[in-house]
Structures are given as C-alpha cells and as structure tokens.
Design a protein around this motif. Structure first.
Motif, PDB file in Angstrom:
ATOM      1  N   MET A  15       0.830  -1.201   0.000  1.00 54.85           N
ATOM      2  CA  MET A  15       0.000   0.000   0.000  1.00 54.85           C
ATOM      3  C   MET A  15       0.867   1.255   0.000  1.00 54.85           C
ATOM      4  O   MET A  15       0.578   2.225  -0.720  1.00 54.85           O
ATOM      5  N   GLY A  16       1.942   1.232   0.762  1.00 56.44           N
ATOM      6  CA  GLY A  16       2.844   2.382   0.800  1.00 56.44           C
ATOM      7  C   GLY A  16       3.476   2.657  -0.548  1.00 56.44           C
ATOM      8  O   GLY A  16       3.596   3.817  -0.970  1.00 56.44           O
ATOM      9  N   LYS A  17       3.896   1.586  -1.233  1.00 58.14           N
ATOM     10  CA  LYS A  17       4.499   1.745  -2.562  1.00 58.14           C
ATOM     11  C   LYS A  17       3.499   2.342  -3.546  1.00 58.14           C
ATOM     12  O   LYS A  17       3.856   3.191  -4.370  1.00 58.14           O
ATOM     13  N   THR A  18       2.242   1.901  -3.466  1.00 60.70           N
ATOM     14  CA  THR A  18       1.212   2.401  -4.378  1.00 60.70           C
ATOM     15  C   THR A  18       0.910   3.873  -4.109  1.00 60.70           C
ATOM     16  O   THR A  18       0.804   4.681  -5.043  1.00 60.70           O
ATOM     17  N   ILE A  19       0.777   4.240  -2.848  1.00 59.92           N
ATOM     18  CA  ILE A  19       0.509   5.638  -2.493  1.00 59.92           C
ATOM     19  C   ILE A  19       1.638   6.535  -2.988  1.00 59.92           C
ATOM     20  O   ILE A  19       1.403   7.616  -3.542  1.00 59.92           O
ATOM     21  N   LEU A  49      -5.665   4.871   8.709  1.00 63.03           N
ATOM     22  CA  LEU A  49      -5.561   5.432  10.056  1.00 63.03           C
ATOM     23  C   LEU A  49      -4.137   5.285  10.591  1.00 63.03           C
ATOM     24  O   LEU A  49      -3.590   6.211  11.212  1.00 63.03           O
ATOM     25  N   ASP A  50      -3.533   4.124  10.325  1.00 64.30           N
ATOM     26  CA  ASP A  50      -2.152   3.913  10.768  1.00 64.30           C
ATOM     27  C   ASP A  50      -1.183   4.773   9.964  1.00 64.30           C
ATOM     28  O   ASP A  50      -0.230   5.338  10.513  1.00 64.30           O
ATOM     29  N   PHE A  51      -1.436   4.861   8.664  1.00 64.78           N
ATOM     30  CA  PHE A  51      -0.570   5.666   7.795  1.00 64.78           C
ATOM     31  C   PHE A  51      -0.623   7.135   8.188  1.00 64.78           C
ATOM     32  O   PHE A  51       0.377   7.859   8.110  1.00 64.78           O
ATOM     33  N   GLN A  52      -1.783   7.583   8.642  1.00 64.85           N
ATOM     34  CA  GLN A  52      -1.982   8.975   9.041  1.00 64.85           C
ATOM     35  C   GLN A  52      -1.017   9.376  10.161  1.00 64.85           C
ATOM     36  O   GLN A  52      -0.557  10.519  10.231  1.00 64.85           O
ATOM     37  N   LYS A  53      -0.689   8.428  11.031  1.00 64.10           N
ATOM     38  CA  LYS A  53       0.162   8.714  12.183  1.00 64.10           C
ATOM     39  C   LYS A  53       1.633   8.892  11.799  1.00 64.10           C
ATOM     40  O   LYS A  53       2.383   9.560  12.510  1.00 64.10           O
ATOM     41  N   LYS A  54       2.052   8.303  10.685  1.00 61.82           N
ATOM     42  CA  LYS A  54       3.469   8.310  10.331  1.00 61.82           C
ATOM     43  C   LYS A  54       3.755   8.997   8.995  1.00 61.82           C
ATOM     44  O   LYS A  54       4.921   9.121   8.599  1.00 61.82           O
ATOM     45  N   ALA A  55       2.725   9.444   8.310  1.00 63.80           N
ATOM     46  CA  ALA A  55       2.912  10.037   6.976  1.00 63.80           C
ATOM     47  C   ALA A  55       3.678  11.357   7.065  1.00 63.80           C
ATOM     48  O   ALA A  55       3.552  12.093   8.040  1.00 63.80           O
ATOM     49  N   PRO A  56       4.458  11.665   6.042  1.00 62.87           N
ATOM     50  CA  PRO A  56       5.199  12.934   6.024  1.00 62.87           C
ATOM     51  C   PRO A  56       4.315  14.134   5.725  1.00 62.87           C
ATOM     52  O   PRO A  56       4.781  15.273   5.788  1.00 62.87           O
TER      53      PRO A  56
END
Length: 266
Positions: A15-19, A49-56
C-alpha cells in the motif's frame, strides 16, 4: 500474533508503494473513505488510520457508509468498530436498493446501476463534507478481473485506474489497495476478528460474468501459478506499438513493430 504481523507488513509495504508511486495523498487532503462494512474497505480504513500517524504529510479522514436500504441491513457492528477506532464517520441513509431492482433490466446485473448510484452519493457527500479525495477499497484481484471483463466482453483494453480526477475536476479518487492481494486481506480480517456486513445485492445473482472470470482465474492459477502476477504486471506495461489501436499509435507518434513481438512458444 506473528501471522498477523507478517500480513500487516506485506499489506503495509504494498500500500505504501502504491501511495508513493501514484502520489495519492498530499498535504492538506481531506479523504472520504467509502466503507461498506466489507473486508476490503475496513482494511483500507484501518491502514489509512495507521498511515496517518506516520505520513510525512498531514491529511484528515472521514469514514462514510451508505445504508442503501437493503432488507435486514444493520450498520450497528460497523458503527461499533468505527467508534472503537475513534475515526470521524457518517452514515448516509439512501434507499437505492429499490431503485436498483426497478432500474435493472431483466437478465442484467445489479452492479452497474448500484455502483453508479453509490458513486453519485459519494461525490455529493465529499463536496458537502469538504473532502477533496475519495478512497475506495479495490484490490489487485478487482483490477485483474475488470481488465479481463473489458477485454473479453466489452471489446476494449481497460480497467480501473489507481488514481483519477473526476470530470468536474474537483475530486480525486484513489485506490490505495491496488496491488494488495485479496487473500492477504481476507486472512488479515479473519485473524483480526472484525465483524463484516454482508451485501444482499453483490453476488446474489446467478451467472455473473465477474464470478465466472474469477473462477476461470482460479483454474488457470492451478496450472500456471504466476498467471495473476503476470496479468497485473501487464496493466503497467502497455506496448501500444504492438496493438491494433492506430489512433493511439498516431497520438503518441508510435509505429507498429509487430515483427519484434516476443511471444512465448506454446
């Protein structure tokens, strides 16, 4: 649980790679996450929700469920989950169930009418709630199935884009689970013990072409284990010069090179 953590890592990585690849989430985005209560959209919401906490970048989330008036539908388990995750949410009550039954011609599938109505509702809600992005939970198998359905029954090479802007140019639609395997999602949700909401329209009809394509792929995969991997890769490697679309070739200034095709000998 080790199995759950391993699955989470795989899903999170894909998911991170796609985003990142498709520049899906940007600074200040307000994202409406369409949550049906099924496994795919619930998993998408949890990961965002998890990505929101660590996203740049900073972005906001709003979970939206459309109660389509299906008999016996009860959103209580979904609401309980959303509140446990402390995510802002909205339940929209719209009786599209009867409209779908009325507008679907005999012998046709419910999917086209249902998805068109639901999409219109989501567009409206996104604007009303000041959201500029809509996140949908389509995964790798959805991409492959749509690609094959278009090729086999609609006579075109096309599928579902990972990200696109609607014609009014005010909303961006993203599919962060584009490269995530459906079996990963199914297993992760099962191990997590989340309560899911069934849909009485999706898959309720006999002879659905999407179901037949899915079954065909299951059979092919038994003989050729890499078939799904190859089909998904093909969606990102279009050789326009090797196709019969002369208009596209002219548009891109490409000349056909059929003699250079490298097709495996069967």
């Amino acid at each position: 649980m080790a199995a759950l953590e391993a699955l989470y890592s795989k899903i999170n990585r894909e998911m991170g790679k796609t985003i990142d690849r498709f520049d899906m989430i940007r600074e200040g985005d307000r994202i409406l996450v369409a949550v049906s209560g099924g496994k795919d959209s619930l998993l998408l919401l949890r990961m965002l929700l998890d990505f929101q906490k660590k996203a740049p970048v900073h972005f906001d989330l709003l979970a939206v469920n459309v109660d389509q008036g299906q008999p016996g539908y009860d959103a209580a388990p979904l609401i309980e989950q959303l509140e446990a995750w402390a995510v802002p949410y909205h339940i929209e009550h719209q009786n599209t169930y009867d409209i779908v039954l009325e507008k679907t011609a005999p012998g046709k599938t419910y999917c086209a009418v249902c998805s068109r109505l639901r999409r219109g509702i989501l567009y409206r809600l996104a604007r009303e709630r000041d959201c500029n992005v809509i996140a949908l939970g389509h995964h790798r198998e959805d991409m492959i199935h749509t690609f094959l359905l278009n090729a086999m029954f609609a006579g075109k090479l096309g599928g579902m884009p990972a990200v696109y802007t609607i014609r009014d140019n005010d909303l961006r639609v993203i599919r962060p689970l584009t490269s995530v395997h459906e079996e990963w999602i199914r297993e992760y949700v099962s191990l997590s013990g989340w309560k899911l909401l069934p849909c009485n329209l999706c898959g309720s009809q006999e002879g659905l072409k999407r179901k037949e394509v899915a079954d065909l792929l299951v059979d092919l995969e038994k003989r050729y284990p890499v078939v799904k991997q190859s089909l998904f890769a093909a969606l990102g490697r279009v050789a326009v010069e090797e196709l019969l679309d002369v208009d596209s070739q002219k548009r891109f200034g490409i000349e056909s090179r059929f003699e250079e095709n490298k097709v495996p000998l069967m």
